[in-house]
Design a protein around this motif. Sequence first.
Motif, PDB file in Angstrom:
ATOM      1  N   ILE A 181      69.365  47.684  76.244  1.00  0.00           N
ATOM      2  CA  ILE A 181      70.356  48.091  77.239  1.00  0.00           C
ATOM      3  C   ILE A 181      71.731  47.800  76.655  1.00  0.00           C
ATOM      4  N   GLY A 182      72.460  48.850  76.421  1.00  0.00           N
ATOM      5  CA  GLY A 182      73.745  48.678  75.747  1.00  0.00           C
ATOM      6  C   GLY A 182      73.519  48.142  74.347  1.00  0.00           C
ATOM      7  N   SER A 183      74.109  47.026  74.047  1.00  0.00           N
ATOM      8  CA  SER A 183      73.967  46.400  72.730  1.00  0.00           C
ATOM      9  C   SER A 183      72.950  45.264  72.726  1.00  0.00           C
ATOM     10  N   GLU A 184      72.314  44.991  73.878  1.00  0.00           N
ATOM     11  CA  GLU A 184      71.367  43.884  73.994  1.00  0.00           C
ATOM     12  C   GLU A 184      69.929  44.402  74.064  1.00  0.00           C
ATOM     13  N   SER A 185      68.989  43.548  73.623  1.00  0.00           N
ATOM     14  CA  SER A 185      67.558  43.862  73.707  1.00  0.00           C
ATOM     15  C   SER A 185      66.856  42.812  74.545  1.00  0.00           C
ATOM     16  N   TYR A 186      65.913  43.250  75.382  1.00  0.00           N
ATOM     17  CA  TYR A 186      65.202  42.356  76.286  1.00  0.00           C
ATOM     18  C   TYR A 186      63.700  42.622  76.204  1.00  0.00           C
ATOM     19  N   ALA A 187      62.944  41.559  76.060  1.00  0.00           N
ATOM     20  CA  ALA A 187      61.483  41.688  76.054  1.00  0.00           C
ATOM     21  C   ALA A 187      60.993  41.931  77.473  1.00  0.00           C
ATOM     22  N   LEU A 188      60.014  42.797  77.594  1.00  0.00           N
ATOM     23  CA  LEU A 188      59.402  43.080  78.899  1.00  0.00           C
ATOM     24  C   LEU A 188      58.151  42.230  79.058  1.00  0.00           C
ATOM     25  N   GLN A 189      58.069  41.496  80.161  1.00  0.00           N
ATOM     26  CA  GLN A 189      56.930  40.626  80.441  1.00  0.00           C
ATOM     27  C   GLN A 189      56.158  41.164  81.642  1.00  0.00           C
TER      28      GLN A 189
END
Length: 451
Positions: A181-189
């Motif tokens: 999202i945008g410049s960030e990455s997030y793991a999906l749990q």
Amino acid sequence: METQKQKKSFGQWLKTSITVRMLMVGILILVLLIPLSYIKNLIQERAYRQEEVVREINQKWGNEVLLYGPILKIPYQIHSLKKIWDEKTKSYTEEDLITIKYAFFFPNTLDIITKVESETLGRSIYESVVYTADMKIKGSFSIPNFEMQDIAETDILWNKATVLVNSTNLKGIKSNLELKIGSESYALQSRFAQKTHTNTLETKFLKENSIPKENSIDFGLDLIINGSEQLRFIPVGKETKVSITSNWASPSFNGNYLPDTKTKEITENGFKANWKILQINREFEQEFFGELPYIDSSAFGVKLLIPVDEYQKSERATKYGYLVIALTFLVFFLIQSISKIHIHPFQYMMIGLALTMFYTLLISISEHSSFLQAYIIAGVAVVLLISIYSKAILKSFKFMGFIAASLAVLYTFIFVIIQLESYALLVGSIGLFLILGTIMMISRKIDWGND
């Protein structure tokens, strides 16, 4: 002496009476409905067994996939005043009760490009179609609108915002999921929702620069997932675009929306399909407050079909079993009545059982080859058996040839009806009309006055 003559004449009447023969043939047809019903039950039992095996294969590989998301989830506070009686002051005091609710915002744009590699997995004689879908998901979230719910800015918990992705098949996921999202990455749990019994993937709390507070923000997600039979999507984007490319040559497009007919391609090497769905085409809004609604009825996608269902065709064939037996008996009855040849009820019964054997041969052979090959083998075997048997009881090659030709035409007629869908009733009606006309013409030669 007179009594013996009466007995002899009565016995002779039983052998020569057309009425008695007709009653006998009718009773035998009713008796043969019993083995036909057992054969129908056998087909259903084998079909149920096939379904069980297919379900077992699919559960181990991965069930059908329904994708629903991504969805922006933002909590907010709801205030309510509660009056509490104070014994010391003898008056009411007001307490501010805060309840946490959630707002869900669907994407402004959603673009899903999917490549589906399909194959068949078998166990024993049964097969199921499975696939691996490689999805490239991208889109954008617009600025959330809380004004319509009259929610103050101070009551919005921006720092606890997350993103959800719902799927019916988490077991089939074969890649680590990171939502950018945008410049960030997030793991999906994974998280299981008790109320809706859906499988949900959720990010941790979003950072400030990942929340579309002032400007829309883009997202992207790569997903590789194993599934079986169906792949479907819910058009949560204000503008949803889906593109599917596959090597499977027998797709069935289903759900609430069909692909664009101008770009759809189906060849022996696979298919390509594209969908474009706008918010105005849907039955739900872009945002929900409180909880997510049930919108699975708006899903669309593709079902990968096994081209031929042998049990379904075999069951359709058995529905004409009564017609085959009745017409075959009628042919023998007409030959017997015209030529004055005596046919014993036992011989009728043997012919009827041979006709029912056609369906057991058809089922058993079709499990190991195509329906066409099974139908030809079973048909030829039964026609030869009855023709040879008819030569023995009718003592004539002419009648034997007539019986063989009649059965061949009858089985060919039924096979054509089974293959047809839209014109089955029309062709069946015309065929039965011609058969009735032929019987009426032949029956004119019978001397009904000597009964």
